[in-house]
Design a protein around this motif. Structure first.
Motif, PDB file in Angstrom:
ATOM      1  N   ALA A  91      -0.394 -27.391 -71.853  1.00  9.36           N
ATOM      2  CA  ALA A  91      -0.202 -28.012 -70.530  1.00  9.36           C
ATOM      3  C   ALA A  91      -0.328 -29.515 -70.641  1.00  9.36           C
ATOM      4  CB  ALA A  91      -1.237 -27.482 -69.540  1.00  9.36           C
ATOM      5  N   ASN A  92       0.585 -30.234 -69.972  1.00  4.70           N
ATOM      6  CA  ASN A  92       0.562 -31.685 -69.980  1.00  4.70           C
ATOM      7  C   ASN A  92       0.412 -32.257 -68.580  1.00  4.70           C
ATOM      8  OD1 ASN A  92       0.968 -32.066 -72.807  1.00  4.70           O
ATOM      9  ND2 ASN A  92       3.096 -31.482 -72.533  1.00  4.70           N
ATOM     10  N   SER A  93       0.223 -31.406 -67.585  1.00  2.00           N
ATOM     11  CA  SER A  93       0.168 -31.884 -66.216  1.00  2.00           C
ATOM     12  C   SER A  93      -1.133 -32.607 -65.951  1.00  2.00           C
ATOM     13  CB  SER A  93       0.306 -30.723 -65.225  1.00  2.00           C
ATOM     14  OG  SER A  93      -0.825 -29.896 -65.317  1.00  2.00           O
ATOM     15  N   THR A  94      -1.117 -33.456 -64.899  1.00  2.00           N
ATOM     16  CA  THR A  94      -2.309 -34.198 -64.527  1.00  2.00           C
ATOM     17  C   THR A  94      -3.446 -33.259 -64.165  1.00  2.00           C
ATOM     18  OG1 THR A  94      -0.996 -36.029 -63.710  1.00  2.00           O
ATOM     19  CG2 THR A  94      -3.230 -35.872 -62.890  1.00  2.00           C
ATOM     20  N   ALA A  95      -3.114 -32.151 -63.510  1.00  2.00           N
ATOM     21  CA  ALA A  95      -4.150 -31.229 -63.049  1.00  2.00           C
ATOM     22  C   ALA A  95      -4.950 -30.665 -64.205  1.00  2.00           C
ATOM     23  CB  ALA A  95      -3.518 -30.105 -62.236  1.00  2.00           C
ATOM     24  N   ASN A  96      -4.308 -30.515 -65.390  1.00  2.00           N
ATOM     25  CA  ASN A  96      -4.978 -29.898 -66.524  1.00  2.00           C
ATOM     26  C   ASN A  96      -5.447 -30.922 -67.552  1.00  2.00           C
ATOM     27  OD1 ASN A  96      -4.691 -27.245 -65.599  1.00  2.00           O
ATOM     28  ND2 ASN A  96      -2.622 -27.116 -66.401  1.00  2.00           N
ATOM     29  N   ALA A  97      -5.228 -32.230 -67.250  1.00  4.84           N
ATOM     30  CA  ALA A  97      -5.641 -33.255 -68.198  1.00  4.84           C
ATOM     31  C   ALA A  97      -7.170 -33.316 -68.251  1.00  4.84           C
ATOM     32  CB  ALA A  97      -5.082 -34.605 -67.784  1.00  4.84           C
ATOM     33  N   VAL A  98      -7.709 -33.483 -69.459  1.00  2.00           N
ATOM     34  CA  VAL A  98      -9.147 -33.586 -69.647  1.00  2.00           C
ATOM     35  C   VAL A  98      -9.471 -35.046 -69.923  1.00  2.00           C
ATOM     36  CG1 VAL A  98     -11.109 -32.874 -71.033  1.00  2.00           C
ATOM     37  CG2 VAL A  98      -9.269 -31.252 -70.540  1.00  2.00           C
ATOM     38  N   ALA A  99     -10.251 -35.669 -69.052  1.00  4.61           N
ATOM     39  CA  ALA A  99     -10.571 -37.079 -69.196  1.00  4.61           C
ATOM     40  C   ALA A  99     -11.440 -37.294 -70.433  1.00  4.61           C
ATOM     41  CB  ALA A  99     -11.279 -37.589 -67.948  1.00  4.61           C
ATOM     42  N   GLY A 100     -11.199 -38.383 -71.142  1.00  2.76           N
ATOM     43  CA  GLY A 100     -11.949 -38.653 -72.357  1.00  2.76           C
ATOM     44  C   GLY A 100     -13.264 -39.371 -72.113  1.00  2.76           C
ATOM     45  N   THR A 101     -13.465 -39.895 -70.900  1.00  2.86           N
ATOM     46  CA  THR A 101     -14.682 -40.638 -70.582  1.00  2.86           C
ATOM     47  C   THR A 101     -15.393 -40.003 -69.397  1.00  2.86           C
ATOM     48  OG1 THR A 101     -13.725 -42.720 -71.379  1.00  2.86           O
ATOM     49  CG2 THR A 101     -15.590 -42.874 -69.872  1.00  2.86           C
ATOM     50  N   LEU A 102     -16.695 -39.749 -69.555  1.00  2.00           N
ATOM     51  CA  LEU A 102     -17.537 -39.218 -68.472  1.00  2.00           C
ATOM     52  C   LEU A 102     -18.535 -40.291 -68.063  1.00  2.00           C
ATOM     53  CD1 LEU A 102     -18.407 -35.695 -69.920  1.00  2.00           C
ATOM     54  CD2 LEU A 102     -16.736 -36.208 -68.148  1.00  2.00           C
ATOM     55  N   ILE A 103     -18.658 -40.505 -66.763  1.00  2.00           N
ATOM     56  CA  ILE A 103     -19.610 -41.492 -66.258  1.00  2.00           C
ATOM     57  C   ILE A 103     -20.572 -40.805 -65.304  1.00  2.00           C
ATOM     58  CG2 ILE A 103     -19.877 -43.598 -64.908  1.00  2.00           C
ATOM     59  CD1 ILE A 103     -17.199 -44.528 -65.955  1.00  2.00           C
ATOM     60  N   PHE A 104     -21.866 -40.967 -65.556  1.00  2.00           N
ATOM     61  CA  PHE A 104     -22.903 -40.396 -64.698  1.00  2.00           C
ATOM     62  C   PHE A 104     -23.659 -41.550 -64.041  1.00  2.00           C
ATOM     63  CE2 PHE A 104     -22.238 -37.304 -68.116  1.00  2.00           C
ATOM     64  CZ  PHE A 104     -21.981 -36.155 -67.382  1.00  2.00           C
ATOM     65  N   ASP A 105     -23.533 -41.663 -62.735  1.00  2.00           N
ATOM     66  CA  ASP A 105     -24.132 -42.769 -62.007  1.00  2.00           C
ATOM     67  C   ASP A 105     -25.414 -42.311 -61.319  1.00  2.00           C
ATOM     68  OD1 ASP A 105     -24.657 -45.104 -60.720  1.00  2.00           O
ATOM     69  OD2 ASP A 105     -22.976 -45.009 -59.316  1.00  2.00           O
ATOM     70  N   GLU A 106     -26.546 -42.425 -62.037  1.00  2.00           N
ATOM     71  CA  GLU A 106     -27.872 -42.091 -61.527  1.00  2.00           C
ATOM     72  C   GLU A 106     -27.959 -40.680 -60.955  1.00  2.00           C
ATOM     73  OE1 GLU A 106     -29.765 -44.964 -59.081  1.00  2.00           O
ATOM     74  OE2 GLU A 106     -29.345 -46.634 -60.417  1.00  2.00           O
ATOM     75  N   ILE A 107     -27.255 -39.720 -61.598  1.00  2.00           N
ATOM     76  CA  ILE A 107     -27.385 -38.348 -61.121  1.00  2.00           C
ATOM     77  C   ILE A 107     -28.682 -37.713 -61.615  1.00  2.00           C
ATOM     78  CG2 ILE A 107     -24.888 -38.055 -61.087  1.00  2.00           C
ATOM     79  CD1 ILE A 107     -25.221 -36.174 -63.486  1.00  2.00           C
ATOM     80  N   ASP A 108     -29.446 -38.447 -62.469  1.00  2.00           N
ATOM     81  CA  ASP A 108     -30.719 -37.918 -62.962  1.00  2.00           C
ATOM     82  C   ASP A 108     -31.873 -38.327 -62.062  1.00  2.00           C
ATOM     83  OD1 ASP A 108     -30.793 -40.608 -63.498  1.00  2.00           O
ATOM     84  OD2 ASP A 108     -30.702 -40.372 -65.680  1.00  2.00           O
ATOM     85  N   ALA A 109     -31.564 -38.860 -60.863  1.00  2.00           N
ATOM     86  CA  ALA A 109     -32.636 -39.239 -59.936  1.00  2.00           C
ATOM     87  C   ALA A 109     -33.448 -38.002 -59.550  1.00  2.00           C
ATOM     88  CB  ALA A 109     -32.035 -39.875 -58.682  1.00  2.00           C
ATOM     89  N   GLY A 110     -34.755 -38.132 -59.512  1.00  2.00           N
ATOM     90  CA  GLY A 110     -35.603 -37.027 -59.091  1.00  2.00           C
ATOM     91  C   GLY A 110     -36.094 -36.161 -60.220  1.00  2.00           C
ATOM     92  N   VAL A 111     -35.762 -36.487 -61.473  1.00  2.00           N
ATOM     93  CA  VAL A 111     -36.270 -35.709 -62.601  1.00  2.00           C
ATOM     94  C   VAL A 111     -37.086 -36.636 -63.497  1.00  2.00           C
ATOM     95  CG1 VAL A 111     -34.324 -34.132 -62.539  1.00  2.00           C
ATOM     96  CG2 VAL A 111     -34.222 -36.121 -64.035  1.00  2.00           C
ATOM     97  N   GLY A 112     -37.875 -36.059 -64.381  1.00  2.00           N
ATOM     98  CA  GLY A 112     -38.699 -36.857 -65.282  1.00  2.00           C
ATOM     99  C   GLY A 112     -39.327 -35.992 -66.343  1.00  2.00           C
TER     100      GLY A 112
END
Length: 591
Positions: free
Chosen positions: A463-484
């Motif tokens: 598959a070459n469609s946009t819907a099935n494209a897998v992004a090469g970069t993942l960005i997590f913007d402070e989703i670890d708030a509340g853990v430690g």
């Protein structure tokens, strides 16, 4: 992956160039330093909404540039959209966007002007961004279904098309039933008009032919007289005793031929006269033939008068030019066939049943794929939960059959979670604890980000469609708030694990997460010439130890905290080495 991010006059950034590499990178800094500014800027470069508020105070415009390694999945899209390939053999992709102080935005892809919508389309191939409130979308059924379908590699375009066909067929059947009387009256009107015009049977181009023939017959006597006069002038003897043109040309030719031998220059004139005499004789023959067939034909003229009158009468009645009658008749016949179909309830019912069957067939295939994928996704997220401090927790993807089919299929999808052993799984939206929500959101985000590519690649390799494209970069913007604590260490390890296959960038306040990174950037804020400006710098060695120590807390960097930071970095480094394929192979050999 993301290679470089360039900012000019963006919010509280004057000038900034940051280069990124593969693996896991973190952005840290004190509260209010602007850690999320880079993420916000990147989102603008990828087509998010922006306004004049992003322009640094006193500047004319903000400018954001992002440079990526262009993935193979983007090549066909770039070509189809008319963009040039990257500027070098490495296949780099350059995105650029400006927003001026009036809020006007402009965008470019590889130096060519682009629309914001095109930036968004390109973004689907490049980056997945998970914000700290990402869980909110996971409480909405459409988002849950979309995530499950993407994980399962389900293509729903055909399903939506089948639903549209069913809806259209149903509407046509209802309309025919409720408007039957009106449609029948319209059908009768069209049938009567068609029968009336069909009596004339006008043919394409016939009107012009009738007019031409009518003009000829109406002027037949004048034509005969003119042809006779021309023939007399060319070749026949005139009653007045004048010679014809043919005779005069013959006399001139005879006179010159008698003396031509004395002056060769007369040969050209003789040739001209010979040609003229031959043409006069041809013209005389043609006129003679024309006169032999010429006939006023008064009966034919009457027939033409009657037919032209019938054409004009119908044209006036239907307020159309006479030459448009054939096209009007053809259109009426098309409309009548459409009305026949619209009033044929049996045919409409059959078409609706066909559309229903086609939708159900496609929907059942989608349902089968969803039922196969749901337990796999449930198991994968459940396995991640103990690592995030939710031992005994359970994650489920619940599929519920709809009372009536919908455009998305035969079932709805919902995420259910049990945070502890023995508790009953409940909808994610009803999980009360804020910390629990954050950890569950992180478990879903990390696990699905990790497995999304595997599932999509395994089931949609071609598959070459946009819907099935897998992004090469993942960005997590402070989703670890509340853990430690130990959970934070697990978060860091999971992100580092993801960084082996895909580029990962995380904005975090947790030292345990920062210690696991392959690359560390610190965001700071300074006062320069009375203006507050933000800056980003890469740190390593002692500078990195100092930043991790700062993140551990306290007003001053004590030796204890510095030693703690050094230990955290050392442990993270050892864990990373133990997690490599080579280390795993060594442990297997020992066993």
């Amino acid at each position: 992956m993301l290679r470089r991010l360039t900012l000019r006059d963006f919010v509280i950034v004057s000038t900034l160039d940051v280069e990124f590499d593969a693996g896991f990178s973190v952005l840290t800094g004190e509260t209010g330093a602007g850690k999320s500014i880079l993420v916000d800027a990147l989102q603008l470069a990828l087509g998010s909404r922006g306004d004049a508020g992003v322009v640094r105070e006193g500047a004319l415009r903000a400018e954001i540039g992002a440079e990526f390694d262009a993935p193979a999945s983007l090549s066909a899209w770039l070509d189809e959209a008319g963009f040039e390939p990257g500027p070098d053999e490495a296949g780099r992709l350059l995105l650029r966007r400006t927003i001026d102080a009036q809020g006007k935005s402009r965008a470019w892809i590889n130096g060519s002007t682009a629309t914001i919508a095109q930036l968004r389309e390109a973004a689907d191939h490049l980056v997945d961004i998970h914000g700290q409130h990402a869980w909110q979308s996971l409480t909405r059924a459409p988002s849950v279904r979309t995530l499950l379908d993407a994980y399962a590699g389900i293509e729903t375009v055909t399903l939506a098309q089948r639903w549209s066909e069913w809806k259209h067929a149903s509407e046509a059947l209802v309309a025919a039933g409720t408007q039957q009387a009106g449609l029948e009256r319209e059908r009768e009107r069209l049938s009567w008009q068609i029968s009336e015009v069909d009596k004339l049977a006008p043919a394409d181009g016939e009107w012009a032919e009738l007019e031409a023939e009518h003009r000829k017959l109406a002027n037949a006597q004048s034509l005969i007289e003119a042809a006779r006069g021309a023939l007399d002038a060319i070749s026949d003897a005139d009653t007045s005793g004048k010679e014809s043109a043919d005779s005069l040309a013959g006399r001139a030719l005879h006179a010159l031929q008698g003396v031509a031998e004395f002056d060769p220059t007369l040969a050209a004139t003789i040739n001209v006269l010979q040609d003229a005499q031959a043409q006069l004789q041809d013209a005389a023959h043609t006129l003679s033939t024309y006169l032999s067939h010429a006939d006023p034909e008064p009966q034919r003229l009457q027939v033409l008068d009657d037919r032209l009158s019938a054409w004009l009468s119908l044209a006036r009645r239907y307020r159309r030019p006479a030459d448009e009658l054939p096209a009007l008749l053809a259109q009426w016949k098309v409309d009548l066939r459409a009305l026949d179909a619209a009033t044929d309830l049996d045919a409409l019912q059959a078409e609706r049943e066909r559309a229903v069957a086609a939708f159900n067939s496609e929907a059942r295939q989608v349902s089968t794929s969803r039922r196969r994928a749901a337990p796999k996704l449930s198991s994968a997220v459940t396995q991640a939960m103990p690592q995030l401090g939710m031992s005994g927790g359970l994650f489920e993807v619940a599929l519920t059959a709809q009372d009536t089919p919908q455009s998305f299929g035969l079932e709805s999808a919902e995420f259910l979670v049990a945070g502890h052993a023995g508790s009953t799984p409940r909808p994610l939206a009803k999980v009360a604890s804020g910390g629990e929500l954050s950890r569950i959101a992180l478990a879903i985000a990390v696990t699905t980000s990790q497995l999304e590519g595997e599932g999509a690649n395994a089931q949609n390799a071609a598959a070459n469609s946009t819907a099935n494209a897998v992004a090469g970069t993942l960005i997590f913007d402070e989703i670890d708030a509340g853990v430690g604590g130990a959970v934070a260490e697990t978060v860091g390890r999971l992100m580092k694990q993801l960084g082996r296959d895909r580029q990962v960038l995380a904005v975090t306040h947790l030292p345990q997460v920062a210690a696991c990174a392959d690359h560390h950037f610190v965001v700071s804020k300074q006062l320069r010439a009375g203006l507050t400006l933000s800056d980003v710098r890469a740190v390593a060695g002692e500078a990195r130890v100092a930043e991790v120590a700062r993140m551990l807390g306290g007003e001053r960097l004590s030796n204890t905290r510095i030693a703690h930071a050094q230990e955290m970095l050392a442990v993270a480094s050892e864990n990373a080495l133990e997690a490599t394929p080579a280390a795993a192979a060594a442990r297997a050999r020992k066993r």
